[in-house]
Design a protein around this motif. Structure first.
Motif, PDB file in Angstrom:
ATOM      1  N   ALA A 133       0.924  -1.261   0.119  1.00 52.24           N
ATOM      2  CA  ALA A 133       0.125   0.048  -0.047  1.00 52.24           C
ATOM      3  C   ALA A 133       0.714   1.190   0.069  1.00 52.24           C
ATOM      4  N   LEU A 134       1.793   1.001   0.767  1.00 55.73           N
ATOM      5  CA  LEU A 134       2.618   2.416   0.702  1.00 55.73           C
ATOM      6  C   LEU A 134       3.394   2.692  -0.593  1.00 55.73           C
ATOM      7  N   ALA A 135       4.070   1.461  -1.253  1.00 54.70           N
ATOM      8  CA  ALA A 135       4.586   1.658  -2.611  1.00 54.70           C
ATOM      9  C   ALA A 135       3.661   2.385  -3.561  1.00 54.70           C
ATOM     10  N   ARG A 136       2.375   1.818  -3.410  1.00 49.21           N
ATOM     11  CA  ARG A 136       1.241   2.651  -4.169  1.00 49.21           C
ATOM     12  C   ARG A 136       1.235   4.019  -4.216  1.00 49.21           C
ATOM     13  N   VAL A 137       1.440   4.509  -3.100  1.00 44.67           N
ATOM     14  CA  VAL A 137       1.558   5.863  -2.851  1.00 44.67           C
ATOM     15  C   VAL A 137       2.898   6.714  -2.855  1.00 44.67           C
ATOM     16  N   ASP A 138       3.705   6.091  -3.209  1.00 44.15           N
ATOM     17  CA  ASP A 138       5.051   6.427  -3.297  1.00 44.15           C
ATOM     18  C   ASP A 138       5.788   6.725  -1.770  1.00 44.15           C
ATOM     19  N   LEU A 139       5.506   6.006  -0.974  1.00 45.98           N
ATOM     20  CA  LEU A 139       5.821   6.116   0.502  1.00 45.98           C
ATOM     21  C   LEU A 139       6.659   5.003   1.114  1.00 45.98           C
ATOM     22  N   GLU A 154       2.630  14.013   2.806  1.00 45.92           N
ATOM     23  CA  GLU A 154       2.885  12.642   2.959  1.00 45.92           C
ATOM     24  C   GLU A 154       2.115  12.053   3.854  1.00 45.92           C
ATOM     25  N   ARG A 155       1.403  12.737   4.963  1.00 50.54           N
ATOM     26  CA  ARG A 155       0.388  12.174   5.911  1.00 50.54           C
ATOM     27  C   ARG A 155      -1.019  12.098   5.169  1.00 50.54           C
ATOM     28  N   GLN A 156      -1.240  12.790   4.054  1.00 54.32           N
ATOM     29  CA  GLN A 156      -2.429  12.520   3.172  1.00 54.32           C
ATOM     30  C   GLN A 156      -2.283  11.187   2.484  1.00 54.32           C
ATOM     31  N   ARG A 157      -0.911  10.897   1.948  1.00 55.77           N
ATOM     32  CA  ARG A 157      -0.683   9.774   1.433  1.00 55.77           C
ATOM     33  C   ARG A 157      -0.892   8.481   2.291  1.00 55.77           C
ATOM     34  N   VAL A 158      -0.441   8.771   3.648  1.00 61.73           N
ATOM     35  CA  VAL A 158      -0.611   7.513   4.752  1.00 61.73           C
ATOM     36  C   VAL A 158      -2.100   7.223   4.843  1.00 61.73           C
ATOM     37  N   ALA A 159      -2.884   8.082   4.684  1.00 61.91           N
ATOM     38  CA  ALA A 159      -4.439   7.906   4.966  1.00 61.91           C
ATOM     39  C   ALA A 159      -5.012   7.442   3.738  1.00 61.91           C
ATOM     40  N   ILE A 160      -4.444   7.562   2.555  1.00 57.56           N
ATOM     41  CA  ILE A 160      -4.749   6.715   1.274  1.00 57.56           C
ATOM     42  C   ILE A 160      -4.273   5.265   1.344  1.00 57.56           C
ATOM     43  N   ALA A 161      -3.276   5.099   1.747  1.00 57.56           N
ATOM     44  CA  ALA A 161      -2.448   3.781   2.035  1.00 57.56           C
ATOM     45  C   ALA A 161      -3.410   2.968   2.964  1.00 57.56           C
ATOM     46  N   ARG A 162      -3.842   3.591   3.867  1.00 55.27           N
ATOM     47  CA  ARG A 162      -4.787   2.970   5.080  1.00 55.27           C
ATOM     48  C   ARG A 162      -6.037   2.457   4.494  1.00 55.27           C
ATOM     49  N   LEU A 163      -6.566   3.421   3.670  1.00 57.67           N
ATOM     50  CA  LEU A 163      -8.129   3.002   3.023  1.00 57.67           C
ATOM     51  C   LEU A 163      -7.505   2.102   1.936  1.00 57.67           C
ATOM     52  N   LEU A 164      -6.290   1.830   1.191  1.00 54.94           N
ATOM     53  CA  LEU A 164      -6.104   0.818   0.205  1.00 54.94           C
ATOM     54  C   LEU A 164      -5.873  -0.587   1.193  1.00 54.94           C
ATOM     55  N   VAL A 165      -5.420  -0.567   2.356  1.00 49.76           N
ATOM     56  CA  VAL A 165      -5.479  -1.956   3.151  1.00 49.76           C
ATOM     57  C   VAL A 165      -6.809  -2.376   3.294  1.00 49.76           C
ATOM     58  N   GLN A 166      -7.760  -1.320   3.789  1.00 49.30           N
ATOM     59  CA  GLN A 166      -9.124  -1.543   4.209  1.00 49.30           C
ATOM     60  C   GLN A 166      -9.795  -2.478   2.994  1.00 49.30           C
TER      61      GLN A 166
END
Length: 247
Positions: A133-139, A154-166
């Protein structure tokens, strides 16, 4: 379109004290639709999205999500419903003091028992899923970083990665790309609609150009009312000008 809609609002209004944020809204969204919600600041976009994910109850009218009225559900039943909904809010709802991997793993909490969730704070689970998930948002580099050390984007992208995991069936995203550069914003909107199943997306945006590129339908709010609801291809520059024109 499916006979049973994912979202149905009938005569919905919401007030904060004497301030009427939304008035007499009727809206239906079917599975797989990608809907952009546009409007000026204060038009009611955030209130509408909070109604859609069940975190806010309408003052008037009814909201149905997957055929259920969140306002009538027990706490346990509401939690089950909200597992099917992924939310990206303007406030992100991240725990700043923990490592990024824990914030991303929070997307799986609804699928885990309480003991397993607590154990994951000491022995993190599903790191391969988190890394992906982090790779998909470049983190990729941020896996073990403390969240508070990251920039706003970067924090905004962490929130997106959390959603991708869900991996939810419905995504309700309130300005999810506001802190991102144009390239990452476009990529992120593409990710929000990517899923192992049919995913429905309702996203508020400030940039009509992104709505035209990544969504199939536009809902425009003005003064708490829906004044525009049309396929993207039918939304003219003049209609957008009227939507954003000062009263």
């Amino acid at each position: 379109m499916n006979a049973s809609p994912v979202l149905r609002l009938c005569g919905v209004g919401h007030s904060y004290g004497s301030h009427e944020a939304l008035r007499d809204l009727d809206l239906t969204v079917h599975a797989g639709e990608r809907v952009a919600v546009l409007g000026t600041s204060g038009a009611g976009k955030s209130t509408l999205l909070a109604l859609l994910n069940g975190s806010l109850t309408p003052t008037t009218g009814t909201v149905e999500v997957f055929g259920e009225n969140p306002a009538l559900l027990s706490a346990a039943r509401l939690r089950l419903l909200q597992r099917r909904i992924g939310t990206v809010s303007q406030h992100l709802a991240l725990i700043e003091q923990v490592r990024v991997l824990h914030n991303v793993n929070a997307g799986r909490l609804g699928q885990w028992s309480t003991p397993r969730a607590l154990a994951s704070l000491v022995w993190p689970r599903s790191l391969d899923v988190v890394r992906d998930a982090l790779a998909r948002v470049d983190l990729s580099w941020a896996l073990h970083e403390r969240t508070e050390r990251l920039s706003g984007g970067e924090r905004q992208r962490v929130a997106i990665a959390r959603l991708l995991v869900q991996d939810p069936e419905l995504v309700v995203a309130d300005e999810p790309v506001s802190s991102l550069d144009p390239v990452r914003a476009a990529r992120t909107l593409g990710l929000l609609g990517t899923s192992s199943h049919v995913r429905t997306l309702v996203v508020s945006l400030h940039q009509p150009s992104l709505a035209r590129e990544h969504c199939a339908r536009v809902v425009g709010l003005r003064d708490g009312r829906i004044v525009l609801d049309a396929p993207v291809a039918d939304v003219s520059d003049a209609a957008l000008h009227d939507l954003y024109a000062l009263a």
